[in-house]
Design an enzyme around this catalytic site. Structure first.
Site, PDB file in Angstrom:
ATOM      1  N   ASN A 140     -25.077  26.648   1.429  1.00  0.00           N
ATOM      2  CA  ASN A 140     -23.649  26.469   1.166  1.00  0.00           C
ATOM      3  C   ASN A 140     -23.241  27.669   0.317  1.00  0.00           C
ATOM      4  O   ASN A 140     -23.417  27.664  -0.909  1.00  0.00           O
ATOM      5  CB  ASN A 140     -23.378  25.167   0.420  1.00  0.00           C
ATOM      6  N   PRO A 147     -21.576  29.900  -5.686  1.00  0.00           N
ATOM      7  CA  PRO A 147     -20.819  29.748  -6.933  1.00  0.00           C
ATOM      8  C   PRO A 147     -20.086  28.418  -7.079  1.00  0.00           C
ATOM      9  O   PRO A 147     -19.498  27.913  -6.120  1.00  0.00           O
ATOM     10  CB  PRO A 147     -19.815  30.910  -6.888  1.00  0.00           C
ATOM     11  N   ASN A 148     -20.171  27.909  -8.287  1.00  0.00           N
ATOM     12  CA  ASN A 148     -19.472  26.680  -8.718  1.00  0.00           C
ATOM     13  C   ASN A 148     -20.068  25.388  -8.168  1.00  0.00           C
ATOM     14  O   ASN A 148     -19.614  24.309  -8.532  1.00  0.00           O
ATOM     15  CB  ASN A 148     -17.967  26.740  -8.375  1.00  0.00           C
ATOM     16  N   ARG A 150     -16.039  19.708 -11.050  1.00  0.00           N
ATOM     17  CA  ARG A 150     -14.980  20.472 -10.365  1.00  0.00           C
ATOM     18  C   ARG A 150     -14.271  19.595  -9.319  1.00  0.00           C
ATOM     19  O   ARG A 150     -14.915  18.938  -8.503  1.00  0.00           O
ATOM     20  CB  ARG A 150     -15.550  21.736  -9.701  1.00  0.00           C
ATOM     21  N   ARG A 175      -8.553  22.922   5.417  1.00  0.00           N
ATOM     22  CA  ARG A 175      -8.045  23.432   4.137  1.00  0.00           C
ATOM     23  C   ARG A 175      -7.260  24.743   4.325  1.00  0.00           C
ATOM     24  O   ARG A 175      -6.756  25.018   5.397  1.00  0.00           O
ATOM     25  CB  ARG A 175      -9.206  23.536   3.149  1.00  0.00           C
ATOM     26  N   GLU A 205     -25.551  26.110   7.965  1.00  0.00           N
ATOM     27  CA  GLU A 205     -24.488  26.269   6.961  1.00  0.00           C
ATOM     28  C   GLU A 205     -23.907  24.877   6.660  1.00  0.00           C
ATOM     29  O   GLU A 205     -23.612  24.124   7.589  1.00  0.00           O
ATOM     30  CB  GLU A 205     -23.398  27.173   7.563  1.00  0.00           C
ATOM     31  N   HIS A 221     -20.981  22.707   4.237  1.00  0.00           N
ATOM     32  CA  HIS A 221     -19.876  22.634   3.272  1.00  0.00           C
ATOM     33  C   HIS A 221     -19.611  21.181   2.953  1.00  0.00           C
ATOM     34  O   HIS A 221     -19.539  20.352   3.870  1.00  0.00           O
ATOM     35  CB  HIS A 221     -18.610  23.292   3.832  1.00  0.00           C
ATOM     36  N   TYR A 239     -14.549  17.428  -3.968  1.00  0.00           N
ATOM     37  CA  TYR A 239     -16.002  17.586  -3.841  1.00  0.00           C
ATOM     38  C   TYR A 239     -16.811  16.348  -4.233  1.00  0.00           C
ATOM     39  O   TYR A 239     -18.032  16.345  -4.122  1.00  0.00           O
ATOM     40  CB  TYR A 239     -16.461  18.803  -4.660  1.00  0.00           C
ATOM     41  N   ALA A 286     -17.591  29.896  -2.151  1.00  0.00           N
ATOM     42  CA  ALA A 286     -16.493  30.853  -1.917  1.00  0.00           C
ATOM     43  C   ALA A 286     -16.969  32.120  -1.191  1.00  0.00           C
ATOM     44  O   ALA A 286     -16.186  32.757  -0.475  1.00  0.00           O
ATOM     45  CB  ALA A 286     -15.834  31.216  -3.237  1.00  0.00           C
TER      46      ALA A 286
HETATM   47  C1  DQA Z   1     -17.265  24.804  -0.155  1.00  0.00           C
HETATM   48  C2  DQA Z   1     -15.922  25.239   0.455  1.00  0.00           C
HETATM   49  C3  DQA Z   1     -15.532  26.621  -0.026  1.00  0.00           C
HETATM   50  O1  DQA Z   1     -14.297  27.010   0.568  1.00  0.00           O
HETATM   51  C4  DQA Z   1     -15.360  26.615  -1.524  1.00  0.00           C
HETATM   52  O2  DQA Z   1     -15.065  27.911  -1.989  1.00  0.00           O
HETATM   53  C5  DQA Z   1     -16.535  26.027  -2.250  1.00  0.00           C
HETATM   54  C6  DQA Z   1     -17.230  24.886  -1.673  1.00  0.00           C
HETATM   55  C7  DQA Z   1     -17.646  23.363   0.222  1.00  0.00           C
HETATM   56  O3  DQA Z   1     -18.802  23.001   0.014  1.00  0.00           O
HETATM   57  O4  DQA Z   1     -16.793  22.596   0.688  1.00  0.00           O
HETATM   58  O5  DQA Z   1     -16.843  26.434  -3.363  1.00  0.00           O
HETATM   59  O6  DQA Z   1     -18.284  25.654   0.345  1.00  0.00           O
END
Ligand code: DQA
Length: 144
Positions: free
Chosen positions: A74, A9-10, A17, A107, A98, A100, A22, A77
């Protein structure tokens, strides 16, 4: 060698965002960068993004039928909440990295747990888009 890159998501809102966290690269720019790099190292890459947990589970299950060799995920959330995504990865048994974009370990407390991290054999954080390229290199090295 076939690799599926899954984003949660997102991530489709990259570039819009919280750019201070990011970055300014858009989601489409990111796909282009990953796609070009994959071609260069001779990996066949496909992409999936969804804002819905069940759709991410379906994509992982489909990877089994599509005989995908490696997954880069990735979960965004859902990293911090989803047992369903963890279970799907365990069910298909595909080698997984994985990724990020941000340095999640630096964080908020609620970002310190990763369910997917309990299955993924490698986790890359805080490298921005480059993290996905490092994940491709890793899978290319591991799957021969
Ligand atoms: C994320 C880190 C997550 O905590 C966050 O909710 C994201 C992006 C990252 O790529 O840094 O949406 O996965």
């Amino acid at each position: 060698m076939k690799v599926l890159v899954i984003n949660g998501p997102n991530i489709n809102f990259l570039g819009i965002r919280e750019p201070e966290i990011y970055g300014k690269t858009t989601y489409n720019d990111m796909l282009k960068i990953i796609g070009e790099y994959a071609e260069k190292i001779d990996v066949c890459v496909s992409f999936f993004q969804s804002n819905h947990e069940g759709a991410l589970v379906d994509a992982i299950q489909n990877a089994y039928y599509d005989k995908i060799d490696g997954i880069i995920i990735n979960p965004a959330a859902y990293t911090h909440t989803s047992v369903a995504i963890l279970d799907a990865l365990k069910a298909v048994g595909i080698k997984t990295v994985e990724v990020h974009l941000s340095a999640v370990e630096k964080r908020e407390d609620f970002r310190q747990i990763s369910y997917v991290g309990k299955y993924a054999e490698k986790t890359i954080t805080g490298q921005g888009v480059n993290g996905y390229l490092q994940a491709l290199d890793y899978l290319k090295e591991q799957i021969k």
